[in-house]
Design a protein around this motif. Structure first.
Motif, short mmCIF file in Angstrom:
data_model
loop_
_atom_site.label_atom_id
_atom_site.label_comp_id
_atom_site.label_asym_id
_atom_site.label_seq_id
_atom_site.Cartn_x
_atom_site.Cartn_y
_atom_site.Cartn_z
N THR A 176 0.85 -1.19 0.00
CA THR A 176 0.00 0.00 0.00
C THR A 176 0.88 1.24 0.00
O THR A 176 2.06 1.20 0.39
CB THR A 176 -0.91 0.03 1.24
N LEU A 177 0.29 2.36 -0.41
CA LEU A 177 1.04 3.62 -0.41
C LEU A 177 1.45 4.02 0.99
O LEU A 177 2.53 4.57 1.21
CB LEU A 177 0.20 4.73 -1.05
N GLY A 178 0.59 3.73 1.97
CA GLY A 178 0.92 4.06 3.35
C GLY A 178 2.13 3.29 3.84
O GLY A 178 2.99 3.83 4.55
N GLU A 179 2.21 2.02 3.47
CA GLU A 179 3.36 1.22 3.87
C GLU A 179 4.64 1.73 3.22
O GLU A 179 5.70 1.80 3.87
CB GLU A 179 3.12 -0.24 3.49
N LEU A 180 4.56 2.09 1.97
CA LEU A 180 5.74 2.61 1.28
C LEU A 180 6.16 3.97 1.86
O LEU A 180 7.35 4.23 2.02
CB LEU A 180 5.45 2.75 -0.21
N GLN A 181 5.18 4.80 2.18
CA GLN A 181 5.50 6.09 2.77
C GLN A 181 6.18 5.91 4.12
O GLN A 181 7.16 6.60 4.45
CB GLN A 181 4.24 6.94 2.93
N GLY A 182 5.70 4.98 4.91
CA GLY A 182 6.33 4.72 6.19
C GLY A 182 7.75 4.23 6.05
O GLY A 182 8.63 4.58 6.85
N LEU A 183 8.00 3.45 5.01
CA LEU A 183 9.35 2.92 4.80
C LEU A 183 10.33 4.03 4.43
O LEU A 183 11.41 4.13 5.00
CB LEU A 183 9.30 1.86 3.70
N VAL A 184 9.96 4.88 3.47
CA VAL A 184 10.89 5.92 3.01
C VAL A 184 11.02 7.03 4.04
O VAL A 184 12.01 7.76 4.06
CB VAL A 184 10.45 6.49 1.65
N THR A 185 10.00 7.19 4.91
CA THR A 185 10.06 8.23 5.93
C THR A 185 10.90 7.79 7.13
O THR A 185 11.65 8.58 7.71
CB THR A 185 8.65 8.61 6.40
N SER A 186 10.80 6.52 7.47
CA SER A 186 11.47 6.02 8.67
C SER A 186 12.94 5.69 8.45
O SER A 186 13.71 5.66 9.41
CB SER A 186 10.75 4.77 9.18
N HIS A 187 13.34 5.43 7.21
CA HIS A 187 14.70 4.97 6.95
C HIS A 187 15.33 5.78 5.82
O HIS A 187 14.65 6.14 4.87
CB HIS A 187 14.69 3.48 6.58
N ARG A 188 16.62 6.02 5.97
CA ARG A 188 17.35 6.82 4.98
C ARG A 188 18.34 5.96 4.19
O ARG A 188 19.35 6.46 3.69
CB ARG A 188 18.10 7.97 5.67
#
Length: 785
Positions: A654-666
């Motif tokens: 889901t878009l929410g899962e992808l957003q959480g991934l790119v937001t939480s990790h660099r």
């Protein structure tokens, strides 16, 4: 694996997040639920597609991919030609060489095959593309030659200003002021400060000279430190370790700014003129690369491609060496020996041309007024004899041992400075070290004189018309030898601390000076022995005529300089070529080669790393050592980061899962898996730019957005992001020998390798992991944090 490290100001993060091993919790793979279109075998059949999503693309970028393939039951990734969008790398990261090369090839292909352009237009574009690199390199070569000549002139004037001034012109140095006189003549046009101020007292005149020397030395060095700290924090030190790391893929754009170019050049002249135990040779490499990057700003295509940018910087680095030593051929060999990018054949040709242009511009200006490119001309008519290989070998052993001692002391001084209160007072440290250096150097004539002039005199043989600081006085052998050895010892200790303070500094010239003083001392001893015992069996090959010369102490200085510089830098072939170009002693290449070989063996016995490799370790740069790695039977599985600790992207998310991934990790990117089966690799920046517009649409529509990273038939209720997946990322079996894995990283300049077992992701190794694996020693990452 180690956590993310931060450098102290001004150094950027070492980008552990950018290159580290993606550690995670066991549940971090996003939505790996099975789907009806997934193959049950460990392969995905060849497919061709061309997809375009206006909502996922920048208006200035036309992103597409053709014929992405992943085939075979043996899990072999096939490489494809594709046009890649530009990747923005953050400071402290490393570039993706394969992506950059593919992007450049795709750009050139599109340029040469444009359907809307006429033949003349395409031909003109090809000519422009072919000349832009040479335009930048030509201006870089000429520019760094001019800068180098300007530095020589400025350093000579500022150095002489500490002792006096010219009677008829304030801006004339002593050599220019006394031009036209024969060797040995007294120059009345040059006024010492006591004469200029009309101080007649011997005591007061001596005190005035000493105070002027110390005061101006502190003023010059402090001014350089203030400029560095205020305007260009990256302008201090030599710059070669950072340049080597940048050419290896490290991202440090702030290191090559126009301000750094200006402050490095001006600060370097002030620091060298202050009399500190440092040189200008190494920093000229940094200056040359700054100039090249500044000129590249005229061409957007050169600026945007990180790989092409580094190929140009490699040629510019060679031009810096050519100007520093007046050695264009040695500069190219230096690149072959020290800079990995010279394995790319066009770089050698570009470096050769750029170095030649730099040398031509330097000789045209002729800052020394000799009409020669050779900086330290020696008498090539001298004859060396077999028995001299014995003292030269002893000099080589001493050079290797003392070089290792200097490296060790310098690294310890850097660590002590970092962990002590001195680190909080960098400007005060510069002023104090300069004052100590000036106070110690003034009474010792060999330390008081500028290092380049001292080396030039030490390389010369005795002349009846000249007596360099009493070196040719045969009745003062003990005094001269004692002073030379004392000079070498003090110079070594001062260099060990000075190389690392907040001023531009090189270590080539101090190393040459230490070796030259030791070599001259040994040469004087050998000459005295021959004079006292001419019939000794060891001198049987000497001419029997009374008064004939057999020992030439000047060339002993050359051998000592080669040995010491080899012990400090661990250079070999390039060092020999640089020295014979530096001195013109082509007939004496064999003794120089022997001394460098012995020095290298002795130095390696104390530690494999030279001074620049040591500073790369101290700073923790992700630069792969060139040494061959021995795995002792280990495989990749023993050191890779296992799949359970890797953050992955599910094939359907889901878009929410992808957003959480790119937001939480660099992290730079994430493997894409489908129920454990490896699909490919997606970068964080591409993922972030793709889901941004989709999130806005989802918020407006209120419907939960779903995305897929593998091919879906028409009618799939979601967004197809499969064009973002890089299927060309290198994959290996986890049973691969570790020696082969490290060699692959070294030769292909990879960011990471994914390991699989029967098509399933088993683990991962990044460049940072391999650097940590191959780098050993007590100074590893000592200045990080």
């Amino acid at each position: 694996m180690a956590d993310h490290h931060l450098y102290d100001n001004p150094w950027p993060p070492a980008a552990r997040n950018d290159d580290s091993s993606h550690q995670k919790s066991p549940t971090s793979t996003i939505n790996t639920a099975s789907n009806p279109w997934r193959s049950t075998r460990a392969s995905i059949t060849t497919r061709s597609r061309r997809s375009y999503s206006q909502s996922r693309s920048d208006s200035s970028e036309d992103t597409y991919r053709e014929t992405d393939t992943l085939t075979g039951d043996d899990d072999v990734w096939s490489r494809t030609n594709r046009r890649a969008r530009p990747v923005q790398y953050r400071e402290g990261g490393t570039i993706d060489w394969q992506h950059e090369e593919a992007a450049e090839n795709a750009r050139l292909h599109a340029l040469n095959n444009s359907m809307n352009a006429s033949f003349l237009s395409r031909a003109f574009s090809s000519i422009v593309e072919g000349t832009r690199v040479w335009f930048v390199l030509g201006l870089t070569g000429a520019g760094v030659g001019i800068i180098g000549a300007w530095l020589d002139i400025l350093v000579a004037w500022l150095s002489d200003l500490k002792s006096g001034r010219c009677r008829y012109g304030f801006f004339y140095n002593e050599v220019a002021c006394c031009s036209g006189l024969n060797a040995g003549d007294v120059c009345n046009e040059w006024q010492m400060w006591s004469d200029y101020l009309n101080v007649r007292s011997f005591f007061l005149g001596g005190a005035l000279h000493w105070l002027a020397y110390v005061f101006l030395a502190v003023a010059f060095a402090s001014s350089a430190a203030v400029l560095v700290r205020s305007y260009a924090p990256y302008a201090f030190h030599t710059g070669i370790p950072e340049i080597k790391a940048i050419l290896g893929g490290y991202v440090l754009d702030a290191f090559l700014t126009p301000w750094t170019l200006l402050i490095k050049s001006l600060g370097l002249a002030l620091a060298v003129a202050s009399g500190l135990s440092l040189g200008k040779e190494g920093p000229l490499v940094h200056v040359s690369c700054c100039l090249a990057l500044l000129l590249m700003g005229m061409f957007k295509s050169l600026q945007q491609n990180e790989a092409q940018k580094r190929y140009i910087l490699a040629a510019a680095a060679a031009a810096g060496v050519a100007v520093a030593f007046g050695s264009p051929l040695g500069a190219v060999i230096f690149g072959l020996e020290e800079l990995d990018l010279f394995s790319h054949r066009p770089v050698i040709w570009r470096a050769f041309v750029t170095s030649a242009l730099a040398a031509v511009s330097l000789q045209y200006i002729d800052p020394f007024g000799t009409a020669k490119l050779v900086l330290f001309q020696v008498n090539s008519n001298t004859v060396w004899r077999d028995f001299e290989l014995i003292p030269w070998s002893l000099l080589a052993v001493a050079g290797g041992a003392l070089g290792s001692l200097l490296i060790n002391l310098n690294a310890r001084a850097a660590v002590f400075r970092k962990n002590s209160v001195i680190n909080d007072w960098p400007l005060l440290e510069v002023a104090v070290i300069t004052a100590i250096t000036a106070i110690i150097s003034y009474p010792l004539v060999y330390l008081r004189v500028q290092s380049s002039l001292l080396v030039s005199d030490l390389f010369q043989e005795c002349d009846p018309k000249l007596d360099f600081y009493g070196l040719c006085d045969s009745t003062a052998t003990f005094r001269n030898v004692t002073l030379l050895l004392l000079t070498a010892g003090v110079k070594l200790l001062l260099t060990a601390w000075t190389f690392g303070i907040q001023v531009p500094a090189g270590i080539f010239l101090p190393s040459i000076t230490i070796g030259a003083t030791l070599g001259r001392a040994v040469g004087i001893i050998m000459h005295a022995m021959h004079q006292k015992w001419p019939m000794l069996w060891i001198f049987n090959t000497c001419p029997p005529e009374p008064g004939s010369r057999c020992i030439f102490p000047g060339f002993y200085s050359v051998v000592g300089a080669a040995a010491m510089l080899g012990g400090v830098t661990r250079m070999t072939v390039s060092l020999v070529v640089i020295l014979f170009e530096l001195t013109g002693a082509l007939s004496h290449v064999l003794p120089i080669m022997i001394s460098v070989i012995i020095s290298k063996f002795v130095g390696d016995a104390f530690g494999k790393s030279g001074i620049y490799a040591t500073w790369i370790q101290l700073r923790g740069y992700p630069s792969l050592p060139a040494d061959e790695f021995r795995d002792q039977g280990r495989t990749a599985a023993s050191v890779m980061v296992p799949a359970r600790k890797i953050f992955c992207v599910g094939a359907t998310s889901t878009l929410g899962e992808l957003q959480g991934l790119v937001t939480s990790h660099r992290y730079y990117g994430f493997p894409v898996v489908d129920n454990g089966l490896l699909v490919g690799y997606v970068t964080r920046e591409q993922l972030k730019s793709a889901i941004g517009p989709l999130l806005e649409e989802t918020q407006n529509d209120g419907a939960p957005g779903r995305c897929t990273f593998i091919y879906r038939p028409e009618g799939f209720p979601g967004v197809d992001l499969s064009d973002l997946v890089d299927t060309s990322i290198l994959q290996m079996r986890k049973e691969m020998p570790l020696e082969l894995v490290t060699s692959t990283f070294q030769k292909m300049s990879l960011r990471c390798i994914l390991f699989t077992s029967r098509g399933r992701l088993a683990g991962m190794l990044t460049k940072r992991d391999v650097v940590d694996l191959m780098t050993t020693g007590k100074f590893k990452n000592a200045l990080v944090g």
